[in-house]
Design a protein around this motif. Structure first.
Motif: not given
Length: 212
Positions: A17-22, A89-95, A104-120
């Motif tokens: 939650r803190n990582a998403l907050y950031q 990160e299973d493709e079937a779960v994402i689909r 949208g679907f964001i894996p928890k392993s995504a780096p911060m830069k990717q998180l920001v891009t996905a949110l925007n």
């Protein structure tokens, strides 16, 4: 002055939650951030919060039972943008998440830069999923139960989750602060809406929505 986005983070892991907050604060200026760590808490929060712009939803949190939480929320709030954030990160779960109404679907392993891009991207109204996911690939059909699950009221959904946990009617009544007669009425309504005839069938159907 721009009206700040209201974003809800629903995850039972404080560190994530803190990582998403950031990530949200890196993506959006002056975001109004709200948090929940259970489905019950999330339902209560949404009930008393107007104009939520985005919900970031973990598939595995207390009361969520995998896809059942997403499906139930989709039925209650059809216009609420929901982005699933998951350790899977299973493709079937994402689909399947996208098929059940996530934008949208964001894996928890995504780096911060990717998180920001996905949110925007999702706040701009555009779906976001990891690269290389083929949404056209066929999945086993389960829309029928998902549609039925979306018909449950918040209280009926809580009762169904407690049935799945093995609680008796009197225990559910105690937990919810209602009479056993009220619980029985909820159970009857659940069976009717899910088109099942007993607790075992209802629980098996709910468990089919879980994420491995």
């Amino acid at each position: 002055m721009e009206t700040p986005y209201t974003i809800v983070i629903a995850d039972d892991h404080p560190l994530f939650r803190n990582a998403l907050y950031q990530a949200v604060h890196m993506a959006v200026n002056n975001a109004n951030l709200l948090e929940a760590d259970t489905i019950d808490g999330l339902l209560a929060l949404l009930e008393h919060t107007d104009d939520v712009d985005l919900l970031l939803l973990d598939l595995k949190m207390p009361g969520a039972n995998g896809f059942s939480g997403l499906t139930h929320l989709r039925g209650l709030y059809p216009d609420l943008p929901i982005v699933v954030v998951s350790a899977s990160e299973d493709e079937a779960v994402i689909r399947k998440a996208i098929k059940l109404g996530a934008m949208g679907f964001i894996p928890k392993s995504a780096p911060m830069k990717q998180l920001v891009t996905a949110l925007n991207q999702t706040l701009a109204g555009d779906p976001w999923i990891p690269e290389g996911i083929d949404l056209t690939q066929a999945e086993p059909e389960q829309p029928d139960f998902a549609d039925k699950l979306a018909l449950l009221t918040p209280q009926q959904y809580r009762v169904l989750v407690m049935l799945n946990e093995g609680l008796l009617n009197k225990q559910i009544a105690y937990e919810l602060g209602v009479s056993e007669a009220t619980v029985k009425a909820h159970v009857t309504a659940i069976f009717r809406k899910l088109e099942v005839s007993n607790r075992t069938q209802a629980v098996i159907a709910l468990q089919q929505m879980e994420v491995e």
